[in-house]
Design an enzyme around this catalytic site. Structure first.
Site, short mmCIF file in Angstrom:
data_model
loop_
_atom_site.label_atom_id
_atom_site.label_comp_id
_atom_site.label_asym_id
_atom_site.label_seq_id
_atom_site.Cartn_x
_atom_site.Cartn_y
_atom_site.Cartn_z
N GLU A 4 0.81 -1.22 0.00
CA GLU A 4 0.00 0.00 0.00
C GLU A 4 0.84 1.28 0.00
O GLU A 4 0.50 2.26 -0.66
CB GLU A 4 -0.97 0.02 1.19
CG GLU A 4 -2.11 -1.00 1.08
CD GLU A 4 -1.69 -2.41 1.46
OE1 GLU A 4 -0.59 -2.58 2.04
OE2 GLU A 4 -2.45 -3.35 1.16
N PHE A 62 -6.08 -0.47 4.97
CA PHE A 62 -4.65 -0.65 4.68
C PHE A 62 -4.11 0.56 3.92
O PHE A 62 -2.99 1.02 4.17
CB PHE A 62 -4.42 -1.95 3.90
CG PHE A 62 -5.08 -3.14 4.55
CD1 PHE A 62 -4.93 -3.37 5.91
CD2 PHE A 62 -5.88 -4.01 3.82
CE1 PHE A 62 -5.55 -4.45 6.53
CE2 PHE A 62 -6.49 -5.09 4.42
CZ PHE A 62 -6.33 -5.32 5.78
#
Lengths: 273, 313
Positions: B56, B81
């Site tokens: 991410e 996330f």
């Protein structure tokens, strides 16, 4: 191929930048001279020999970009940018002052020519990858340079980005690791060893070049080789000396984030004559 | 009004529209192109789609690099996330750098359902709202989601867009206006203001119906833009009704409830009741079960409205 006169000229510029680094950190009373003095030679070669840029038109869309991922080394960054003509040398003395364009860590919204704000470590390589993806789509040959610290690559995002660059074969990306072996708390080996760092990059699918980062000829040759490398990104492991050029700053963590006092400044300037 | 659709479906439609009309639109995903429906964009425009894998922080940074080079990237991942792990990247490489990156948080609220607490983002809007320069948009249904994607393309700065997975009632139509920063009036009323964002709009309307049976005339306003909040619309309504309820599929800390409390506290103190999750993590269950568990139903909102009215005196 770079000739001796050109090498001499680069060395003269780097010496002036070193003087600027110690002067501006002294004036500000803070900043990061150690890693700036280790990084400056590579920055000078990059800005004066390799990057396709227009300092008078810093947002020229066709430009190469540079991302200072080790964002605390603004003294070196600003000294090189100023020498290259992005802003007047006198402005260096506003470093870290209130309302300056020369923020403690780089800010693209304050200073045109800075390609991204940075200072939170580990983010630069991802930026270069994204910009390279855009250039590839547009069919532009622009190149994207990133300077990382060796301590910095303890950040996990660097390796996420290393995988991305290799997975997409981003040969327009060139990372330079300023490997001076020292981070804030001590040596990289003592804080958290990187082990065989070149082997790590190699294993991640990168073209790896090891050089003496204070040898202008080696820096220049490595950047040339990176340009000719197709299908994979290149990392230049630039072995350097923290605090290079100032005897009492060399190879010590003390001046990682400490400015020289007036006496130390005088000694430093004497040594950098 | 009872028609249900997946918000992510409207999102994917919007992306395809943009991709067709604008060749500077790029899409990044992190190994969730299939559930996030960004695979549809990938199929249509393979050269403008990048799967960054399970990373991410790198997705956000890569998007910021694309934006630095003049593109309009949509960075997709599961909301918790992307905004949690990627918070610092959004903060420095996107918001502080003033890059036009669209941060798209999927699996909004309870829509990851049985995955449990780790996968239920109930704090993402609060995180993104705290960042300077960031516009935060939480559409109410699939129809509005598509319009939001269109509108975002023309907005200069960074955006957080929250997208739900499971089907939710469609409460807007093709002709319902959508303008970033502008409230959408869903029902006029004079006794209590009900402010909703995201997929709780139908529950808010249901609460108004329950209240109507008791002779309480509730005004329902949908705020798809949490930041900047349409302060004028909120204050105008509360000045008329004298009390307010917020409802959101998010923690009451940091998002709509907080934004409204801050606004009223500074400009027009009035009884406020906040309906949302209350400083707790999620848990496994179906989306329906979770709505019941967290008290996000029409009955809960109506009860909060009665409390707000009682406090008004």
């Amino acid at each position: 191929m770079i000739n001796n006169a050109q090498l001499q000229e680069l060395e003269d510029i780097a010496r002036q930048c070193r003087r600027d680094i110690v002067r501006m950190t002294n004036k500000a009373g803070s900043g990061h001279p150690g890693g700036s003095l280790s990084a400056i030679d590579a920055l000078v070669v990059l800005y004066f020999r390799h990057m396709n840029i227009r300092p008078e038109e810093p947002l020229w869309p066709e430009r190469d970009m540079f991302f200072l991922s080790k964002g605390h080394c603004t003294p070196a960054y600003y000294a090189a940018m100023s020498a290259r003509g992005y802003f007047p040398r006198e402005e260096l003395m506003t470093f870290r002052a209130m309302h300056t364009r020369l923020q403690g860590h780089p800010s693209n919204t304050h200073l045109p020519g800075v390609d991204s704000s940075s200072g939170s470590l580990g983010q630069g390589l991802s930026l270069a990858n994204g910009a390279a993806m855009a250039a590839r789509y547009d069919g532009r040959p622009s190149r994207y340079y990133v300077m990382l610290g060796d301590g910095e690559i303890q950040e996990g995002q660097v390796w996420e980005a290393a995988m991305t660059a290799a997975a997409y074969g981003l040969d327009q990306v060139c990372a330079i690791v300023d490997a001076n072996g020292i981070q804030l708390d001590g040596t990289v080996d003592n804080v958290k060893s990187l082990g065989d760092m070149p082997a790590k990059w190699h294993a991640f699918g990168w073209h790896v070049i090891d050089i003496d980062g204070h040898n202008m000829y080696q820096v220049d040759t490595a950047l040339e080789k990176a340009k000719r490398t197709k299908g994979k990104p290149t990392v230049i492991i630039s072995h350097t000396i923290k605090g290079k050029g100032v005897s009492f700053m060399e190879n010590t963590a003390k001046f990682h984030g400490l400015a020289p006092n007036p006496e130390e400044l005088e000694t430093a300037l004497e040594e950098l004559r | 009004m009872t028609d249900k659709r997946e918000p992510r479906d409207g999102y994917a439609e919007g992306l395809l529209d943009l991709g067709r009309d604008h060749d500077d639109v790029f899409v990044l995903d992190g190994d969730c192109a299939t559930p996030n429906y960004t695979a549809r964009f990938q199929e249509a425009h393979p050269d403008r789609f990048f799967n960054i894998g399970i990373a991410e922080c790198d997705i956000v940074g890569t998007a910021a690099g694309l934006a630095a080079a003049g593109k309009v990237p949509f960075a997709n991942a599961y909301a918790n996330f992307l905004t949690g792990r990627g918070f610092d990247q959004v903060r420095v490489s996107v918001a502080y750098s003033e890059r036009k990156v669209v941060i798209v948080g999927h699996n909004a609220g309870t829509s990851a359902a049985q995955e449990g607490a780790t996968h239920l983002p109930l704090e993402d809007v609060g995180l993104m709202r705290a960042l300077p320069n960031m516009t935060v948009i939480v559409p109410c249904d699939a129809v509005e989601m598509r319009k939001a994607v269109h509108a975002i393309y023309n907005l200069p700065g960074p955006v957080y867009l929250r997208v739900g997975k499971l089907p939710v009632p469609v409460v807007t139509g093709p002709d319902t206006p959508f303008e970033i920063g502008k409230a959408v009036p869903l029902r006029a009323g004079s006794d209590v203001t009900i402010l909703t964002t995201g997929c709780t709009a139908s529950e808010a309307l249901g609460a108004a119906e329950l209240l109507a049976r008791e002779g309480i005339d509730a005004e329902v306003i949908h705020l798809h833009t949490i930041k900047p909040l349409d302060a004028e619309a909120v204050l105008d309504s509360v000045r008329r009704t004298g009390c307010v309820v917020t409802i959101e599929e998010h923690s009451i800390i940091g998002a709509l409830g907080s934004a409204v409390a801050e606004l009223l506290g500074e400009h027009h103190p009035a009884p406020l009741e906040r309906v949302g999750t209350r400083d707790v993590f999620g848990l496994s269950g179906t989306m329906d079960e979770l709505f019941d568990h967290f008290g996000l139903r029409a009955a809960n909102i109506a009860e909060a409205a009665r409390r707000a009215r009682a406090r008004r005196g």
